[in-house]
Design a protein around this motif. Structure first.
Motif, mmCIF file in Angstrom:
data_model
loop_
_atom_site.group_PDB
_atom_site.id
_atom_site.type_symbol
_atom_site.label_atom_id
_atom_site.label_comp_id
_atom_site.label_asym_id
_atom_site.label_seq_id
_atom_site.Cartn_x
_atom_site.Cartn_y
_atom_site.Cartn_z
ATOM 1 N N ASP A 177 0.851 -1.184 0.000
ATOM 2 C CA ASP A 177 0.000 0.000 0.000
ATOM 3 C C ASP A 177 0.891 1.240 0.000
ATOM 4 O O ASP A 177 2.123 1.157 0.053
ATOM 5 C CB ASP A 177 -0.985 -0.013 1.169
ATOM 6 N N GLU A 178 0.272 2.399 -0.053
ATOM 7 C CA GLU A 178 1.021 3.651 -0.164
ATOM 8 C C GLU A 178 1.996 3.846 0.995
ATOM 9 O O GLU A 178 3.159 4.232 0.795
ATOM 10 C CB GLU A 178 0.055 4.835 -0.224
ATOM 11 N N ASN A 179 1.542 3.566 2.218
ATOM 12 C CA ASN A 179 2.382 3.812 3.390
ATOM 13 C C ASN A 179 3.592 2.894 3.440
ATOM 14 O O ASN A 179 4.703 3.326 3.762
ATOM 15 C CB ASN A 179 1.544 3.672 4.664
ATOM 16 N N PHE A 180 3.378 1.614 3.132
ATOM 17 C CA PHE A 180 4.505 0.680 3.132
ATOM 18 C C PHE A 180 5.482 1.019 2.014
ATOM 19 O O PHE A 180 6.702 0.890 2.187
ATOM 20 C CB PHE A 180 3.999 -0.758 2.988
ATOM 21 N N TYR A 181 4.976 1.426 0.874
ATOM 22 C CA TYR A 181 5.847 1.822 -0.236
ATOM 23 C C TYR A 181 6.677 3.039 0.169
ATOM 24 O O TYR A 181 7.898 3.080 -0.054
ATOM 25 C CB TYR A 181 4.984 2.143 -1.461
ATOM 26 N N MET A 182 6.029 3.999 0.791
ATOM 27 C CA MET A 182 6.723 5.215 1.212
ATOM 28 C C MET A 182 7.800 4.912 2.255
ATOM 29 O O MET A 182 8.878 5.528 2.260
ATOM 30 C CB MET A 182 5.721 6.219 1.803
ATOM 31 N N GLU A 183 7.546 3.917 3.104
ATOM 32 C CA GLU A 183 8.482 3.601 4.179
ATOM 33 C C GLU A 183 9.603 2.670 3.741
ATOM 34 O O GLU A 183 10.763 2.863 4.116
ATOM 35 C CB GLU A 183 7.727 2.962 5.346
ATOM 36 N N THR B 21 10.487 4.005 -1.243
ATOM 37 C CA THR B 21 10.822 5.354 -1.708
ATOM 38 C C THR B 21 12.177 5.857 -1.201
ATOM 39 O O THR B 21 12.971 6.383 -1.992
ATOM 40 C CB THR B 21 9.706 6.342 -1.318
ATOM 41 N N HIS C 291 -2.652 3.306 -6.462
ATOM 42 C CA HIS C 291 -2.644 3.404 -5.002
ATOM 43 C C HIS C 291 -1.277 3.766 -4.441
ATOM 44 O O HIS C 291 -1.182 4.204 -3.285
ATOM 45 C CB HIS C 291 -3.143 2.103 -4.375
ATOM 46 N N ALA D 33 3.426 7.826 -3.281
ATOM 47 C CA ALA D 33 4.754 7.421 -2.809
ATOM 48 C C ALA D 33 5.769 7.475 -3.946
ATOM 49 O O ALA D 33 6.937 7.822 -3.734
ATOM 50 C CB ALA D 33 4.688 6.011 -2.222
#
Length: 359
Positions: free
Chosen positions: A224-230, A233, A256, A260
């Protein structure tokens, strides 16, 4: 500006041309060059008007292919490192190669991993060095391309961060992101460092300055976006700072994780597919930004209605809004050739991309 570039899969070439992609094909650069030339002639005869080429999916740029170009270590990037770490290559005559296992599946501590300097000394990496130098000496009239590069452009090719850790650790990586996040971050930082080190190494060996980096984050859309960002990225940001402009590939619908992805610095190309919103990318990145897009598989296989390819192309062109766009596909053995032909014929009819080949 709109371009079209398509490649032909090993499965298609095996089924319709009888070509075999065995161990020798991958590990003997001269043999591969000669077989690739045969594949090229076969494809050119079959598709004289279309820009379909014998090339690794998404890694080669047709405008940077030259005659007698010999690829050394032309194996998918994360597989080279996985095999260097102890995984076994698997070569199938009728499909892409792979590795049989996850070489660091049981890692408990980052200190168990070799340093980036030690990775460069692993037997497989040393073997590829020797292979490159031998090819350069024995075939002086050929253009020898070092590992992690696929044409004369200087664009390095690596897999993405989560895509590589998935290959190295298996699907447990997704659980570890929740149960051992710091270990995963340390592994991702190590992967980033290994890629930087190994790309620079072969860039220097092959006198091939890095102009940009293709990052194949094939598995990124599983997050998801948050896991990708963490977990993704920040590490691609390091790649962009250290190596140069980023071409980011993702498989499937990436809507989605677009926020990120937009957080990646030095991002110059987004390569995506399966109805990812071109409009959202254009709105954020502008018309000069390059977007590469694949039609959805269900359209290319003909399993959806035939008019869907027309609808997809019309929608894609509308969302693109006159921006810098490349339409791509990788011809598989079960794709509907009439659907693929429509992309070329309709683009020609609309005056967008003239039919024809670069070589």
């Amino acid at each position: 500006m709109i371009k079209i570039q398509a490649s032909v899969s090993k499965g298609w070439l095996n089924t319709y041309g009888g070509f075999v992609f065995d161990e020798k094909y991958y590990l003997d650069p001269y043999h591969r060059m000669k077989q690739d030339q045969q594949c090229h002639n076969f494809i050119k005869e079959k598709f004289p008007e279309y820009p379909l080429y014998n090339m690794e999916d998404n890694l080669v740029q047709a405008e940077f292919v030259v005659p007698d170009m010999m690829l050394v270590g032309a194996i998918q990037p994360n597989m080279i490192i996985a095999a260097a770490l102890g995984a076994e290559f698997v070569f199938a005559p009728d499909r892409d190669s792979d590795v049989a296992d996850s070489p660091i599946r049981d890692i408990k501590d980052i200190n168990e991993l070799p340093s980036t300097e030690e990775v460069l000394k692993l037997p497989l990496i040393r073997s590829l060095e020797k292979q490159y130098l031998k090819a350069r000496e024995e075939y002086p009239t050929c253009t020898i391309i070092p590992p992690f590069f696929w044409d004369v452009s200087g664009r390095a090719t690596i897999h993405g961060i989560i895509t590589t850790s998935l290959k190295f650790l298996g699907q447990d990586i997704f659980v570890k992101m929740m149960t051992e996040p710091e270990l995963v971050k340390n592994i991702h930082y190590w992967i980033t460092g290994v890629y930087i080190s190994i790309v620079r190494h072969f860039s220097s060996l092959g006198n091939m300055p890095v102009t940009s980096v293709h990052v194949g984050e094939c598995s990124g859309t599983m997050l998801d976006e948050n896991f990708y960002m963490e977990f993704v990225t920040p590490y691609i940001n390091i790649l962009g700072r250290e190596l140069g402009e980023i071409r980011l590939h993702s498989c499937g619908n990436a809507d989605h994780v677009l926020p990120a992805i937009f957080g990646i610095g030095n991002l110059r190309v987004i390569d995506t597919g399966s109805n990812t919103s071109i409009a959202k990318i254009r709105q954020r990145m502008g018309k000069e930004f390059e977007i590469n897009v694949f039609p959805p598989v269900e359209i290319l296989t003909g399993s959806s209605k035939s008019e869907n390819i027309q609808q997809w192309l019309t929608k894609t062109l509308k969302e693109n809004d006159g921006g810098n766009l490349k339409i791509e596909y990788h011809l598989e053995r079960d794709y509907d050739l009439s659907v693929c032909s429509y992309i070329h014929e309709e683009s020609d009819r609309l005056g967008l991309v003239k039919k024809g080949r670069l070589y």
